[in-house]
Design an enzyme around this catalytic site. Structure first.
Site, PDB file in Angstrom:
ATOM      1  N   GLU A 113       0.848  -1.195   0.000  1.00  0.00           N
ATOM      2  CA  GLU A 113       0.000   0.000   0.000  1.00  0.00           C
ATOM      3  C   GLU A 113       0.880   1.240   0.000  1.00  0.00           C
ATOM      4  OE1 GLU A 113      -1.999   0.607   3.960  1.00  0.00           O
ATOM      5  OE2 GLU A 113      -1.014  -1.312   4.362  1.00  0.00           O
ATOM      6  N   LYS A 115       2.823   4.509   1.087  1.00  0.00           N
ATOM      7  CA  LYS A 115       3.348   5.019   2.361  1.00  0.00           C
ATOM      8  C   LYS A 115       3.053   6.516   2.425  1.00  0.00           C
ATOM      9  CE  LYS A 115       7.574   5.337   5.134  1.00  0.00           C
ATOM     10  NZ  LYS A 115       7.555   6.811   5.288  1.00  0.00           N
ATOM     11  N   ASP A 117       2.895  10.306   3.476  1.00  0.00           N
ATOM     12  CA  ASP A 117       3.883  11.219   4.044  1.00  0.00           C
ATOM     13  C   ASP A 117       3.161  12.179   4.974  1.00  0.00           C
ATOM     14  OD1 ASP A 117       6.279  12.363   4.577  1.00  0.00           O
ATOM     15  OD2 ASP A 117       6.471  13.442   2.693  1.00  0.00           O
ATOM     16  N   TYR A 229      -4.220   2.408   9.042  1.00  0.00           N
ATOM     17  CA  TYR A 229      -3.410   1.363   8.423  1.00  0.00           C
ATOM     18  C   TYR A 229      -3.076   0.205   9.369  1.00  0.00           C
ATOM     19  CZ  TYR A 229       0.423   3.902  10.746  1.00  0.00           C
ATOM     20  OH  TYR A 229       1.225   4.527  11.666  1.00  0.00           O
ATOM     21  N   LYS A 318      11.361   2.823   0.007  1.00  0.00           N
ATOM     22  CA  LYS A 318      11.463   4.270  -0.165  1.00  0.00           C
ATOM     23  C   LYS A 318      11.691   4.611  -1.637  1.00  0.00           C
ATOM     24  CE  LYS A 318      11.452   6.760   2.889  1.00  0.00           C
ATOM     25  NZ  LYS A 318      12.391   7.165   3.943  1.00  0.00           N
ATOM     26  N   CYS A 412      16.907  45.518 -18.508  1.00  0.00           N
ATOM     27  CA  CYS A 412      17.008  44.195 -19.125  1.00  0.00           C
ATOM     28  C   CYS A 412      18.486  43.799 -19.235  1.00  0.00           C
ATOM     29  CB  CYS A 412      16.371  44.214 -20.507  1.00  0.00           C
ATOM     30  SG  CYS A 412      16.587  42.661 -21.428  1.00  0.00           S
ATOM     31  N   CYS A 415      19.220  43.603 -23.404  1.00  0.00           N
ATOM     32  CA  CYS A 415      19.203  44.781 -24.288  1.00  0.00           C
ATOM     33  C   CYS A 415      19.361  46.099 -23.545  1.00  0.00           C
ATOM     34  CB  CYS A 415      17.918  44.795 -25.111  1.00  0.00           C
ATOM     35  SG  CYS A 415      16.422  45.145 -24.145  1.00  0.00           S
ATOM     36  N   CYS A 430      10.716  43.129 -19.766  1.00  0.00           N
ATOM     37  CA  CYS A 430      11.410  44.010 -20.708  1.00  0.00           C
ATOM     38  C   CYS A 430      10.392  44.391 -21.786  1.00  0.00           C
ATOM     39  CB  CYS A 430      12.605  43.297 -21.324  1.00  0.00           C
ATOM     40  SG  CYS A 430      13.324  44.176 -22.735  1.00  0.00           S
TER      41      CYS A 430
END
Length: 671
Positions: A113, A115, A117, A229, A318, A412, A415, A430
């Site tokens: 299943e 994992k 976080d 779980y 992991k 800029c 240019c 710009c």
């Protein structure tokens, strides 16, 4: 010089204890899980090689961190253990081999299943009523977070047997994971940004920080969820398998991620399932950082028993990291095709998910200021799916004083034109339409895959063509000849011929691709498809006013204004006419009324065999449909390919029309 094992072990223990406190107690980790895992695995190795140096207070002998004193302590009747980690297929096979030796070499049935976080939690129900909820803490004792848990809508205050048997255990200790979905995490960070509060680095930190609020009203405002779980102590019930236990919890009204729990016969099926989860993790509405593998038989679980800090019968696989830690060497500014100035961080190379990352976007000055990112900072960057790597946060505790504050220049960098920043916009631009950087980016966009799709005309060739003054606009590409191409580096007769053939082939295109290729601000691939399907011709698109554009469902004020401004420019309309005069032609667009997907939102899941996914996406858009990457309430059709992911289960729950690949094309009388 290599350290003595004793001194290295002592140093590792000190560092790991510090990071345990940052992660489990303060919810402000300073290193990534992958970096922590390396430290922990090194300590494990040294202690295995030097068992006489193992002490009871070593992090390898404990779980989690010390509970916060601001919450009442709750002792777990059955310890909440951690899981041993596997980082590759060989680790999983070793795990299976160890268990087979204890099981007379017989094949073992496992469950796999996702994992989650998030934050591990235990719920204690007495007489069917929620009595107390606590965090994992140090595994033996956790923090009482009952008031905050009660604000989570997916946690029932009372159990009820939905099967109708009325069988509710006198005592039930449920283990699960509290987490925050990706969309809720993004909404929370947006709110915090408006309130000038620091953003959370990831959903796990957001969930943990939300659950540890002293004011439950704060927790209630943050959308948390929970999946169960496992169990601790359970009275009046005995299951033969872990999977049956999950079905039992579901019958009691507890939330279980049952559709994603898969029973596997043997380790080969386990490995295959783990890879499926890793490949589809970005499609899920919540973050997962691995897969959990458990022996399904409860009898075998009891037989295999426990180790000091983890059960022998379970392991966590992991995934490759989507985040990494590195140092910003410098920050530069890139000018895009719309004149937007985007700061880019140049990094010490770091590998994330098998890809070496050397650059990451910083978005804009506001983002830099909000995250307080500086040159020479140690930072966390992330790369999820095909998303351009971005800097998540700077690790301020690692600053040495050599860091430099960065500001986007007022002119800029290409240019020299003074940049402008409109009120309400975060991006500086710009305004010089003749800026070489804008010309370069615009031409690269024009020939890109989603636009005119000119195969072989890459960045280096485009740059050479501009430097030699051979092209200034998209139409100039169609005026190239063999003589000019042969003046470019690494272009010979054969490659010049191939390029000219590709340029000629690109003239047969679609109206949607052509509109997208023009590079109109706020007009991406999808909006270009919407305009093409609504107006049917480039002439009609050019003549449309703001009011008519706004009458189209998916066109907003910004897009309408941008389109009208673009087509009001004589230079732009002249360029379009020049392109058409060079022989660009569009496929005829079918009437929306005859299309089975006209006006509908379509999601694709699984592997498609009839055509490439991009081609299917374009086919749907050309026939008046919209393609989305996620299943939601607005989804009308799910196209089902081979080996579908979690989108299928979500579509079933929402009762969305599900069509397999063959039947989809049968509707169009194709194939």
């Amino acid at each position: 010089m290599q350290k003595e094992p004793k001194s290295e072990i002592e140093e590792l223990r000190k560092v790991i204890k510090y990071h345990n406190d940052r992660y489990y107690v303060r919810d402000t980790p300073e290193i990534l899980d992958s970096e922590y895992d390396k430290l922990f695995q090194r300590l494990l190795l040294l202690e295995r090689e030097n068992p006489e140096l193992v002490t009871p207070d070593s992090p390898t002998q404990k779980v989690g961190g010390v509970p916060l004193k601001t919450f009442d302590a709750v002792k777990h009747s059955v310890p909440m253990l951690s899981l041993e980690n596997a980082f590759n297929d060989d680790d999983l096979r070793d795990f299976d081999s160890r268990l087979k030796k204890l099981n007379n070499s017989r094949i073992i049935e496992y469950t796999v299943e996702p994992k989650m976080d998030g934050l591990a939690i235990e719920l204690v129900y007495e007489g069917g009523k929620l009595k107390v909820a606590s965090t994992r803490g140090d595994g033996a004792t956790g923090e009482n977070v009952t008031d905050n848990i009660k604000t989570i809508l997916t946690v029932p205050m009372s159990l009820h047997d939905i099967s109708g048997s009325g069988s509710i255990p006198r005592l039930l200790e449920v283990r699960g994971e509290v987490y925050m979905e990706k969309q809720d995490f993004e909404n929370l960070n947006r709110t915090r940004s408006v309130e000038n509060m620091p953003a959370f680095a990831n959903p796990r930190n957001a969930a943990a920080g939300s659950l540890r609020q002293l004011d439950a009203r704060v927790t209630a405002r943050r959308r948390l969820n929970m999946f169960c779980y496992g169990t601790g102590t359970v009275s009046d019930y005995g299951a033969e398998t872990y999977y049956e236990t999950m079905l039992f919890l579901q019958r009691l009204g507890l939330r279980v991620n049952r559709p994603m729990i898969k029973i596997c016969s043997g380790i080969d099926e386990v490995i295959e399932r783990c890879h499926e989860f890793e490949n589809t993790r970005n499609d899920l509405p919540f973050e997962i950082d691995g897969a959990v593998i458990k022996v399904n038989s409860m009898e075998l679980q009891e037989k295999f028993g426990l180790k000091t800090r983890s059960p022998r019968w379970a392991i966590a696989y992991k995934f490759k990291a989507v985040q990494g830690m590195t140092v910003i060497k410098n920050i530069d500014v890139q000018v895009g095709r719309t004149g937007a100035l985007t700061p880019v961080a140049y990094l010490e190379p770091v590998e994330i998910g098998g890809v070496t990352i050397r650059r990451a976007t910083l978005h804009n000055q506001e983002e830099i200021d909000k995250k307080d990112i500086r040159i020479h900072d140690t930072v966390i960057i992330q790369r999820a799916g095909d998303v351009i790597p971005e800097v998540v946060e700077s690790i301020k505790s690692k600053r040495t004083g050599d860091e430099k504050i960065f500001r986007i220049p007022d002119s800029c960098p290409v240019c020299g034109t003074e940049v402008i920043k409109k009120e309400g916009e975060a991006v500086a631009r710009c305004p010089n339409k003749k800026c070489p950087a804008q010309l370069n980016a615009g031409l690269k966009h024009f020939v890109s895959k989603g636009a005119m799709n000119i195969d072989g005309l890459g960045d280096k060739i485009i740059t050479q063509l501009i430097d030699k003054d051979f092209v200034k606009r998209g139409v100039d590409i169609y005026r190239l000849d063999r003589e000019k191409l042969l003046q470019l580096d690494k272009i010979e007769e054969k490659s010049a011929g191939n390029l000219l053939s590709a340029i000629e082939a690109s003239k047969e295109t679609t109206l949607a691709r052509f509109i997208f290729a023009l590079g109109i601000r706020h007009v991406g691939e999808h909006v270009a498809s919407v305009l093409a399907n609504h107006f049917k011709s480039i002439d009609a698109v050019q003549k449309a006013g703001e009011e008519e554009l706004l009458s189209i469902k998916e066109i907003g004020p910004q897009t309408a204004e941008s389109a009208v401004t673009y087509f009001s420019d004589d230079a732009n309309t002249a360029h379009i006419n020049d392109l058409l005069n060079e022989g660009i032609k569009f496929e005829e667009i079918e009437s929306d009324e005859e299309s089975p997907v006209a006006g509908k939102t379509v999601v694709i899941t699984g592997s498609i065999t009839s055509m490439k996914r991009d081609e299917l996406k374009e086919f749907i858009q050309r026939n008046g449909g919209r393609v989305s990457s996620a299943v939601g309430k607005s989804t009308d059709i799910l196209i089902l390919g081979e080996n579908p992911g979690s989108k299928l289960e979500k579509a079933k729950k929402l009762r969305i029309e599900i069509i397999d690949e063959d039947n989809f094309f049968n509707r169009f009388k194709l194939g």
